[in-house]
Design an enzyme around this catalytic site. Structure first.
Site, mmCIF file in Angstrom:
data_model
loop_
_atom_site.group_PDB
_atom_site.id
_atom_site.type_symbol
_atom_site.label_atom_id
_atom_site.label_comp_id
_atom_site.label_asym_id
_atom_site.label_seq_id
_atom_site.Cartn_x
_atom_site.Cartn_y
_atom_site.Cartn_z
ATOM 1 N N LYS A 54 57.189 -61.768 -16.619
ATOM 2 C CA LYS A 54 56.586 -61.077 -17.769
ATOM 3 C C LYS A 54 55.262 -60.430 -17.357
ATOM 4 C CE LYS A 54 58.862 -63.940 -21.179
ATOM 5 N NZ LYS A 54 58.875 -65.198 -21.931
ATOM 6 N N GLN A 98 54.810 -69.641 -24.135
ATOM 7 C CA GLN A 98 56.110 -69.904 -23.511
ATOM 8 C C GLN A 98 56.664 -71.245 -23.998
ATOM 9 O OE1 GLN A 98 57.771 -67.697 -21.315
ATOM 10 N NE2 GLN A 98 59.456 -69.123 -21.613
ATOM 11 N N ASP A 121 56.603 -62.299 -30.015
ATOM 12 C CA ASP A 121 57.890 -62.996 -29.960
ATOM 13 C C ASP A 121 58.590 -62.966 -31.319
ATOM 14 O OD1 ASP A 121 58.863 -63.928 -27.571
ATOM 15 O OD2 ASP A 121 57.691 -65.782 -27.586
#
Ligand code: NAD
Length: 296
Positions: A54, A98, A121
């Site tokens: 990422k 994460q 997200d």
């Protein structure tokens, strides 16, 4: 029928290029590049790989990447303090924590702390709620990537029967909402669904997000349907004792029935990071009161 392969890798590369191409205009208008902060707790090898890729993709798109690595023993309060600092940091447009998090930490509490405007997200209840009622939201990356592939392949999805297998908050539920917004007739199947093969046989669009290797068989697929395989499962390879990646769909048999299908790897997988960059660019524009570029 042998299905056309939906090349998610190529589509994702194109999306990343379009995002990267839009960064200079944002920079010019706002005086800075969009910024994505990724918080990694602990040393889970898969999570480390995701975070590294990422970060690389963020820099490659011309954006700023901020990485915060915390020990697995970090307290919930300390993690929340990091998220709050990122909420307050004007250089940060997107925050991604994460998952999974260690057991002492309540994931929901951490996600609830993220500023919904920076929730790239799309896991915050504010964004989930906005998606459900059809308001402008940040949408979870994987299902949005699936929708992009479907629209690219099929054009209008209006009136099609879509079956989503899996009801997670990360994939299944937002996928169903997105398909509903496109005027599909949506069925959400899950572990308690009866006669799953028959349910799937009605679908013009099948999205499998289950986490069970090659569960969906070719004779479940209506001839000519479009199949999106979200699953990423590592299974032992008979030949050499190593592992190989397979989806939730039995690709060989499904490709005989479907008109188009995503492979694993190289289908949905590459879309997730590309959409994360897209969401970061969109969040950056909205935060400074600019309209996000069209066509993303
Ligand atoms: P999850 O475990 O949270 O949810 C799985 C869902 O499948 C559940 O809703 C459950 O009801 C359903 N299910 C389980 N067994 C079933 C059965 N026998 N029949 C019907 N439904 C059943 O998983 P998730 O996070 O939604 O992920 C699903 C899959 O997608 C996993 O393989 C995961 O690795 C993969 N994934 C891929 C990406 C990507 O970037 N491509 C992103 C997220 C998840």
């Amino acid at each position: 029928m042998t299905a056309e392969i939906i090349d998610g890798k190529a589509f994702a590369a194109g999306l990343r290029e379009r995002v990267g191409a839009a960064v200079p205009a944002f920079h010019k208008a706002s005086g800075r590049a969009p910024g994505l902060a990724v918080v990694l707790v602990g040393e889970d090898p898969a999570s480390q790989v995701y975070v590294r890729s990422k970060g690389k993709a963020t820099l490659a798109a011309g954006m700023q990447s901020f990485e915060h690595k915390l020990p697995a023993s970090v307290s919930q309060d300390d993690l929340i303090a990091v998220v709050e600092a990122l909420n307050a940091d004007d250089m940060v447009d997107g925050i991604l924590v994460q998952l999974p998090l260690p057991p002492q930490i309540d994931e929901k509490a951490v996600i609830a702390t993220i500023d919904p405007m920076k929730d790239v997200d799309g896991f915050h209840v504010v964004n989930a709620g906005k998606l459900a009622v059809g308001e402008e939201a940040l949408v979870p990356c994987t299902p949005l990537g699936c929708l992009m592939l479907l629209k690219d392949k099929l054009g209008s999805l209006s009136g099609l029967n879509a079956v989503v297998i899996g009801r997670s908050n990360i994939v299944g539920k937002p996928m169903a909402q997105l398909l509903l917004q496109e005027s599909c007739t949506v069925t959400v199947a899950h572990s308690r669904t009866k006669d799953l093969p028959d349910v799937v046989r009605r679908a013009d669009i099948v999205v499998a997000a289950v986490g069970r290797p090659e569960m969906v068989k070719g004779d479940w697929i209506k001839p000519g349907a479009t199949v999106i395989d979200v699953g990423i499962n590592r299974v032992p390879a008979a030949e050499d004792g190593k592992t190989r990646l397979v989806g939730d769909v039995d690709y060989a048999s499904a490709a005989e029935a479907a008109s188009a299908i995503t492979p694993v790897p190289g289908g949905v997988g590459p879309m997730t990071i590309a959409v994360l960059l897209r969401n970061t660019l969109v969040a950056a524009h909205r935060r400074v009161g600019l309209a996000p570029p069209a066509g993303l």
